[in-house]
Design an enzyme around this catalytic site. Structure first.
Site, PDB file in Angstrom:
ATOM      1  N   TYR A 154       0.833  -1.211   0.000  1.00 39.82           N
ATOM      2  CA  TYR A 154       0.000   0.000   0.000  1.00 39.82           C
ATOM      3  C   TYR A 154       0.872   1.267   0.000  1.00 39.82           C
ATOM      4  O   TYR A 154       0.642   2.189  -0.785  1.00 39.82           O
ATOM      5  CB  TYR A 154      -0.900  -0.036   1.236  1.00 39.82           C
ATOM      6  CG  TYR A 154      -1.898   1.094   1.329  1.00 39.82           C
ATOM      7  CD1 TYR A 154      -3.075   1.089   0.587  1.00 39.82           C
ATOM      8  CD2 TYR A 154      -1.673   2.172   2.178  1.00 39.82           C
ATOM      9  CE1 TYR A 154      -3.999   2.125   0.694  1.00 39.82           C
ATOM     10  CE2 TYR A 154      -2.583   3.207   2.294  1.00 39.82           C
ATOM     11  CZ  TYR A 154      -3.749   3.172   1.547  1.00 39.82           C
ATOM     12  OH  TYR A 154      -4.655   4.206   1.651  1.00 39.82           O
ATOM     13  N   LYS A 158       1.166   4.174  -2.928  1.00 44.57           N
ATOM     14  CA  LYS A 158       0.833   5.579  -2.678  1.00 44.57           C
ATOM     15  C   LYS A 158       2.045   6.485  -2.937  1.00 44.57           C
ATOM     16  O   LYS A 158       1.901   7.608  -3.415  1.00 44.57           O
ATOM     17  CB  LYS A 158       0.306   5.752  -1.247  1.00 44.57           C
ATOM     18  CG  LYS A 158      -1.029   5.033  -1.002  1.00 44.57           C
ATOM     19  CD  LYS A 158      -2.133   5.545  -1.915  1.00 44.57           C
ATOM     20  CE  LYS A 158      -3.493   4.979  -1.602  1.00 44.57           C
ATOM     21  NZ  LYS A 158      -4.550   5.523  -2.462  1.00 44.57           N
TER      22      LYS A 158
HETATM   23  P1  NAP Z   1     -13.359   2.556   0.848  1.00 44.42           P
HETATM   24  O1  NAP Z   1     -14.388   3.018   1.821  1.00 44.42           O
HETATM   25  O2  NAP Z   1     -12.882   1.155   0.914  1.00 44.42           O
HETATM   26  O3  NAP Z   1     -13.879   2.889  -0.628  1.00 44.42           O
HETATM   27  C1  NAP Z   1     -13.124   2.563  -1.758  1.00 44.42           C
HETATM   28  C2  NAP Z   1     -14.029   2.535  -2.957  1.00 44.42           C
HETATM   29  O4  NAP Z   1     -13.227   2.177  -4.100  1.00 44.42           O
HETATM   30  C3  NAP Z   1     -15.150   1.507  -2.843  1.00 44.42           C
HETATM   31  O5  NAP Z   1     -16.363   2.049  -3.295  1.00 44.42           O
HETATM   32  C4  NAP Z   1     -14.658   0.375  -3.762  1.00 44.42           C
HETATM   33  O6  NAP Z   1     -15.686  -0.366  -4.382  1.00 44.42           O
HETATM   34  C5  NAP Z   1     -13.918   1.165  -4.822  1.00 44.42           C
HETATM   35  N1  NAP Z   1     -12.971   0.322  -5.539  1.00 44.42           N
HETATM   36  C6  NAP Z   1     -12.078  -0.555  -5.004  1.00 44.42           C
HETATM   37  N2  NAP Z   1     -11.403  -1.169  -5.967  1.00 44.42           N
HETATM   38  C7  NAP Z   1     -11.868  -0.690  -7.150  1.00 44.42           C
HETATM   39  C8  NAP Z   1     -11.572  -0.967  -8.511  1.00 44.42           C
HETATM   40  N3  NAP Z   1     -10.639  -1.861  -8.858  1.00 44.42           N
HETATM   41  N4  NAP Z   1     -12.250  -0.308  -9.476  1.00 44.42           N
HETATM   42  C9  NAP Z   1     -13.200   0.592  -9.136  1.00 44.42           C
HETATM   43  N5  NAP Z   1     -13.523   0.911  -7.862  1.00 44.42           N
HETATM   44  C10 NAP Z   1     -12.871   0.258  -6.881  1.00 44.42           C
HETATM   45  O7  NAP Z   1     -12.021   3.439   0.951  1.00 44.42           O
HETATM   46  P2  NAP Z   1     -11.797   4.951   1.462  1.00 44.42           P
HETATM   47  O8  NAP Z   1     -11.323   4.893   2.859  1.00 44.42           O
HETATM   48  O9  NAP Z   1     -12.933   5.810   1.088  1.00 44.42           O
HETATM   49  O10 NAP Z   1     -10.508   5.316   0.567  1.00 44.42           O
HETATM   50  C11 NAP Z   1     -10.580   6.081  -0.628  1.00 44.42           C
HETATM   51  C12 NAP Z   1      -9.158   6.417  -1.060  1.00 44.42           C
HETATM   52  O11 NAP Z   1      -8.509   7.149  -0.013  1.00 44.42           O
HETATM   53  C13 NAP Z   1      -8.282   5.188  -1.325  1.00 44.42           C
HETATM   54  O12 NAP Z   1      -7.414   5.441  -2.404  1.00 44.42           O
HETATM   55  C14 NAP Z   1      -7.488   5.068  -0.048  1.00 44.42           C
HETATM   56  O13 NAP Z   1      -6.263   4.394  -0.252  1.00 44.42           O
HETATM   57  C15 NAP Z   1      -7.291   6.517   0.301  1.00 44.42           C
HETATM   58  N6  NAP Z   1      -6.955   6.755   1.699  1.00 44.42           N
HETATM   59  C16 NAP Z   1      -7.831   6.421   2.699  1.00 44.42           C
HETATM   60  C17 NAP Z   1      -7.479   6.662   4.026  1.00 44.42           C
HETATM   61  C18 NAP Z   1      -8.394   6.332   5.174  1.00 44.42           C
HETATM   62  O14 NAP Z   1      -7.978   6.509   6.317  1.00 44.42           O
HETATM   63  N7  NAP Z   1      -9.617   5.880   4.938  1.00 44.42           N
HETATM   64  C19 NAP Z   1      -6.234   7.225   4.324  1.00 44.42           C
HETATM   65  C20 NAP Z   1      -5.372   7.544   3.293  1.00 44.42           C
HETATM   66  C21 NAP Z   1      -5.739   7.312   1.976  1.00 44.42           C
HETATM   67  P3  NAP Z   1     -16.397  -1.625  -3.631  1.00 44.42           P
HETATM   68  O15 NAP Z   1     -17.199  -1.022  -2.531  1.00 44.42           O
HETATM   69  O16 NAP Z   1     -17.275  -2.231  -4.677  1.00 44.42           O
HETATM   70  O17 NAP Z   1     -15.290  -2.505  -3.172  1.00 44.42           O
END
Ligand code: NAP
Length: 246
Positions: A154, A158
């Site tokens: 991961y 990133k």
């Molecule tokens: P999340 O709640 O898991 O949502 C991710 C979304 O991406 C889900 O709707 C998922 O679809 C979709 N997805 C996953 N794989 C995909 C693919 N191959 N093609 C199309 N869509 C896909 O994650 P989040 O926490 O909102 O994170 C969003 C972004 O922020 C990510 O890039 C993550 O790495 C980044 N981020 C998050 C955090 C944190 O603390 N949450 C911190 C730093 C960075 P499904 O529901 O169908 O699986």
């Protein structure tokens, strides 16, 4: 309504941070292309966004696959004619310590988190270069800068996004396309929900502002970078992390 008449394509927009970004950009008047793996969830999100007074199109597909990405952009252009804003948000985790990490988990995280940004950016740049205008915002992470045990795949994906952001920013600045990244810290979503409570409490101690972030905190930074007024900012990373990394 600073984005009226524009179209934003957001990957992984059905829930979490992506959904907050989609809603926030829609409130500024942009039409939204909701891209997600799950068609039903994407459709529900698009229907909600339309209640905000803009048009929304739900498209399902895996953004790590080039044929899906081509198809998604073709359909988006058929419906809206152009894409001015791309937010590369889709991301997954498959955590394990390096020695236990399976090759397939390395590959899937790199493909979904990093290759997808390459594929979607290529399609978007073709459209934006013709119009000599574009805003590309990539969602990175604080761990690109700090590392994190258990997240070799991961954090590498990133950190790769940061390099890709800077290179794309340099390549397409002459077309008035800006490319920036937002690096969230610990944000409350399904991705972080699954962490054990003791890990969350340890994490909280490292955040000077004393609280976890919300999807809206990230969406606010993305909105700023998507606006015409941010046009002199490119190749940058905005950290949204409550001070946990400065
Ligand atoms: P999340 O709640 O898991 O949502 C991710 C979304 O991406 C889900 O709707 C998922 O679809 C979709 N997805 C996953 N794989 C995909 C693919 N191959 N093609 C199309 N869509 C896909 O994650 P989040 O926490 O909102 O994170 C969003 C972004 O922020 C990510 O890039 C993550 O790495 C980044 N981020 C998050 C955090 C944190 O603390 N949450 C911190 C730093 C960075 P499904 O529901 O169908 O699986």
């Amino acid at each position: 309504m600073h984005l009226k008449g524009q179209t934003a394509l957001i990957t992984g927009a059905a829930r979490g941070i992506g959904r907050a970004i989609a809603e926030t950009i829609a409130k500024e008047g942009a039409n939204i292309v909701v891209v997600d793996l799950n068609q039903d969830e994407a459709q529900q999100c698009a229907e909600h966004i339309e209640t905000l007074g803009v048009k929304a199109l739900a498209l399902s597909g895996d953004v790590s696959r080039s044929d899906d990405v081509r198809n998604i952009f073709e359909k988006a252009v058929e419906t809206f004619g152009a894409i001015e804003i791309l937010v590369n948000n889709a991301g997954i985790t498959r955590d394990a310590l390096l020695l236990r990490m399976k090759e397939e988990d390395w590959d899937s995280v790199l493909n979904v988190n990093l290759k997808s940004v390459f594929l979607c950016t290529k399609e978007a740049v073709k459209l934006m270069a013709k119009k000599r205008y574009g805003r590309i915002i990539n969602i990175a992470s604080v761990v690109a800068f700090t590392g994190n045990p258990g997240q070799a795949n991961y954090s590498a994906s990133k950190a790769g996004i940061v390099g890709l952001t800077k290179t794309t920013a340099k390549e397409y600045a002459s077309r008035s396309i800006t490319v920036n990244a937002v690096a969230p810290g610990f944000i409350m979503t399904a991705m972080t929900e699954k962490l054990p409570e003791n890990v969350k409490q340890e994490m909280l101690k490292t955040i000077p502002l004393g609280k976890f972030g919300t999807p809206q905190d990230v969406a606010n930074a993305v909105l700023f970078l998507s606006l015409p007024v941010s046009g002199y900012i490119t190749g940058q990373v905005i950290h949204v992390n409550g001070g946990m990394f400065m």
